[in-house]
Design a protein around this motif. Structure first.
Motif, short mmCIF file in Angstrom:
data_model
loop_
_atom_site.label_atom_id
_atom_site.label_comp_id
_atom_site.label_asym_id
_atom_site.label_seq_id
_atom_site.Cartn_x
_atom_site.Cartn_y
_atom_site.Cartn_z
N LEU A 12 0.83 -1.19 0.00
CA LEU A 12 0.00 0.00 0.00
C LEU A 12 0.87 1.24 0.00
N HIS A 13 0.51 2.19 -0.88
CA HIS A 13 1.29 3.42 -1.03
C HIS A 13 0.41 4.63 -0.75
N LYS A 15 0.18 9.00 -0.84
CA LYS A 15 0.52 9.95 -1.90
C LYS A 15 2.01 10.25 -1.93
N ASP A 16 2.67 10.12 -0.77
CA ASP A 16 4.07 10.52 -0.70
C ASP A 16 4.98 9.41 -0.18
N GLU A 18 5.59 4.81 0.70
CA GLU A 18 5.05 3.49 1.02
C GLU A 18 4.46 3.47 2.42
N GLY A 58 -7.29 4.19 -3.74
CA GLY A 58 -7.20 4.61 -5.14
C GLY A 58 -7.10 3.41 -6.05
N SER A 59 -6.22 3.52 -7.02
CA SER A 59 -6.10 2.48 -8.04
C SER A 59 -5.25 1.32 -7.56
N HIS A 61 -2.54 -1.25 -8.96
CA HIS A 61 -1.60 -1.43 -10.08
C HIS A 61 -1.12 -2.88 -10.06
N THR A 66 0.83 -2.93 -6.28
CA THR A 66 0.65 -1.83 -5.34
C THR A 66 -0.81 -1.39 -5.32
N GLN A 68 -2.96 2.04 -4.23
CA GLN A 68 -2.79 3.46 -3.91
C GLN A 68 -3.77 3.90 -2.83
N GLU A 70 -5.25 7.42 -1.09
CA GLU A 70 -5.35 8.85 -1.37
C GLU A 70 -5.24 9.68 -0.09
N THR A 72 -1.92 11.32 2.73
CA THR A 72 -0.48 11.50 2.93
C THR A 72 -0.04 10.69 4.15
#
Length: 239
Positions: A12-13, A15-16, A18, A58-59, A61, A66, A68, A70, A72
């Motif tokens: 999981l990532h 916005k800025d 991992e 989010g998306s 990938h 990964t 995403q 949304e 920080t």
């Protein structure tokens, strides 16, 4: 649709940077909707687990494995500490969590909740209401009972990513059935005995034994679902 065990393979990532990996989910035991993802932060926040709501996702990938988020890392780091080792979350904990992000809680929105909407503590009575949240890790291993005896146990959950709802329980049957796995929809469950860790269904063992087999990791397409619902004689959720 994805199994929770498969989702644990994704990183999981924020916005800025991992965040970590999925540990488990908390779901509503009345609607079977996923309310929170519990994320193991690893080296970023050592010894801490954080909650992420599905609305913040989010998306995905596939090629990079990964998912995403949304938010920080600062937003997540300053979020209230939660005792995610408990099988239940209190409404007070949820109130603190949504207040931090200034989100309208899902139990007031009528849906999953809405990001970006202001948090307003309109009714103090809502703070003391009991939430219906359960840990996927805690429910995994529950025995499954048909009308005429035990069938097997809950091994995993299949999540519909569109609505972030648990669409099926993955059931591992007894060894006498050669380890066959089958799927059961939560709407077919007659009762969940949380104290005795049992899931009861109003079906006969033979009906379950002869259900379409589920192979771990297989794509659950509409044709498979049609066969599954036809076998059990149940109304199809997509209609």
């Amino acid at each position: 649709m994805r199994r929770i065990q498969d989702l644990k393979s994704f990183t999981l990532h924020a916005k800025d940077g991992e965040l970590g990996r999925l540990r488990e989910v908390f779901f509503d035991d009345s609607s079977w909707r996923v309310r929170y993802l519990v994320v193991e932060t690893g080296h970023w926040l050592v010894g801490r687990q954080v909650l992420i709501t599905p609305e913040a996702l989010g998306s995905i990938h596939e090629e990079k494995w990964t998912l995403q988020i949304e938010l920080t890392r600062e937003q997540i780091e300053t979020s209230p500490l939660m005792d995610t080792k408990q099988p239940l979350l209190s409404r007070q904990q949820e109130e603190e969590y949504h207040r931090h992000y200034n989100w309208l809680p899902y139990w007031r929105s009528g849906l999953l909740g809405h990001l970006g909407r202001s948090y307003e503590n309109k009714d103090k009575r809502e703070e003391t209401e009991d939430p219906h949240l359960r840990s996927s890790d805690e429910v995994s291993g529950y025995q499954v009972e048909a009308r005429d005896g035990e069938v097997g146990y809950v091994e995993d959950f299949v999540i519909d990513e569109k609505d972030w709802v648990i669409r099926y329980l993955e059931i591992s049957t007894h060894r006498g059935w050669f380890g066959k796995k089958i799927l059961l929809a939560p709407t077919w469950i007659e009762q969940v005995d949380w104290e005795d860790r049992k899931v009861r269904v109003d079906l006969l063992r033979e009906v379950i034994r002869s259900a379409p087999e589920y192979e771990e990791g297989q794509l659950i397409g509409r044709d498979y679902e049609i066969n599954l619902y036809s076998h059990y004689g149940r109304n199809q959720y997509w209609e």
